[in-house]
Motif scaffolding. Structure first.
Motif, PDB file in Angstrom:
ATOM      1  N   ASP A  46       0.859  -1.125   0.142  1.00  0.00           N
ATOM      2  CA  ASP A  46      -0.121   0.042   0.082  1.00  0.00           C
ATOM      3  C   ASP A  46       0.868   1.447   0.076  1.00  0.00           C
ATOM      4  O   ASP A  46       0.334   2.256  -0.576  1.00  0.00           O
ATOM      5  CB  ASP A  46      -0.998  -0.013   1.131  1.00  0.00           C
ATOM      6  CG  ASP A  46      -1.859  -1.068   1.176  1.00  0.00           C
ATOM      7  OD1 ASP A  46      -2.220  -1.569  -0.028  1.00  0.00           O
ATOM      8  OD2 ASP A  46      -2.666  -1.417   2.088  1.00  0.00           O
ATOM      9  N   GLU A  50       0.957   4.053  -2.792  1.00  0.00           N
ATOM     10  CA  GLU A  50       0.882   5.469  -2.714  1.00  0.00           C
ATOM     11  C   GLU A  50       1.962   6.398  -3.109  1.00  0.00           C
ATOM     12  O   GLU A  50       1.790   7.515  -3.742  1.00  0.00           O
ATOM     13  CB  GLU A  50       0.503   5.620  -1.256  1.00  0.00           C
ATOM     14  CG  GLU A  50       0.100   7.039  -0.663  1.00  0.00           C
ATOM     15  CD  GLU A  50      -0.085   7.184   0.756  1.00  0.00           C
ATOM     16  OE1 GLU A  50      -0.196   8.465   1.406  1.00  0.00           O
ATOM     17  OE2 GLU A  50      -0.190   6.194   1.621  1.00  0.00           O
ATOM     18  N   THR A 177      -7.416  -6.285  -4.652  1.00  0.00           N
ATOM     19  CA  THR A 177      -6.954  -4.886  -4.616  1.00  0.00           C
ATOM     20  C   THR A 177      -7.843  -3.933  -4.846  1.00  0.00           C
ATOM     21  O   THR A 177      -9.160  -4.300  -5.447  1.00  0.00           O
ATOM     22  CB  THR A 177      -5.623  -4.694  -5.588  1.00  0.00           C
ATOM     23  OG1 THR A 177      -6.343  -4.981  -6.993  1.00  0.00           O
ATOM     24  CG2 THR A 177      -4.649  -5.518  -5.389  1.00  0.00           C
ATOM     25  N   ALA A 181      -6.334   1.224  -7.393  1.00  0.00           N
ATOM     26  CA  ALA A 181      -4.867   0.848  -7.048  1.00  0.00           C
ATOM     27  C   ALA A 181      -4.028   0.922  -8.437  1.00  0.00           C
ATOM     28  O   ALA A 181      -4.446   0.355  -9.594  1.00  0.00           O
ATOM     29  CB  ALA A 181      -4.560  -0.399  -6.525  1.00  0.00           C
TER      30      ALA A 181
END
Length: 219
Positions: A46, A50, A177, A181
């Motif tokens: 994650d 990001e 996911t 994403a």
């Protein structure tokens, strides 16, 4: 006026130099560092997603610097790319006939193109800890018999549209996911796989993970 407004909407003090703009090469260097850090276990999937999204949309060098401020320094090659990524091979060819299994697991560096010329051998390509050095990996398949298994992770997508299957089964299990994403790697399978099967799946759950997913009894 006490200050001017920059194109990003931030006000700067009079006389202060404008922030330096980031180039494509600057963004690519940060992406390399982030991917290697994720391969070392320093970033979760994650966090990697990001930060990659932020790196690709960054406009200034200061925005990029924040993304790697808490990561160890990575040595760079002469062209500025991460040293490990600089050692990436253009083409890796694997040839094997009737002689056991072929495995690429752990923290292996992906080539720009992979050629599989394999007859009656199981092949496993595990991307869960692989060092991703580009957005697309093309795999040219000339394989007969046994199984071709690709183990994915969040952000890794496998395209089998270019692969011809001859008396061969295909089983694809997608990694769970979020819909927004970003894709960090697209694996394109092209060529021919005859007999046996092709399996695309996420990593198998550990026993502890399996227990946590069991429904609680109502008794």
């Amino acid at each position: 006026m006490s200050g001017e407004t920059s194109p990003t909407g931030k006000r700067s003090d009079p006389g202060s130099p404008p922030e330096l703009r980031a180039s494509h090469a600057d963004r690519d260097r940060v992406v390399d560092v982030l991917r290697i850090a994720a391969g070392d276990g320093l970033l979760t999937a994650d966090e990697l997603d990001e930060r990659l999204e932020a790196a690709l949309s960054a406009r200034t060098l200061s925005e990029l610097a924040v993304l790697t401020a808490d990561l160890p320094a990575v040595s760079t090659a002469a062209d500025g790319t991460a040293a490990e990524a600089a050692g990436v091979k253009d083409v890796v060819r694997i040839e094997q006939v009737f002689s056991g299994t072929v495995e690429r697991t752990g923290r292996w560096v992906l080539p720009r193109r992979l050629e599989l010329a394999v007859t009656w051998c199981n092949v496993t390509l595990d991307f869960t800890e692989a060092v991703i050095t580009q957005d697309v990996l093309r795999i040219d398949v000339a394989m007969a018999g046994k199984s071709l298994t690709l183990i994915t992770r969040p952000g890794v997508e496998v395209d089998v549209d270019g692969l011809m299957l001859v008396h061969c089964k295909l089983r694809v299990r997608h990694t769970r996911t979020s819909l927004d994403a970003p894709t960090t790697l697209r694996v394109e399978l092209v060529g021919q796989k005859a007999h046996g099967k092709v399996v695309v799946r996420p990593p198998r759950r550990t026993f502890g993970q399996w227990l946590l997913r069991r429904p609680t009894s109502l008794g």
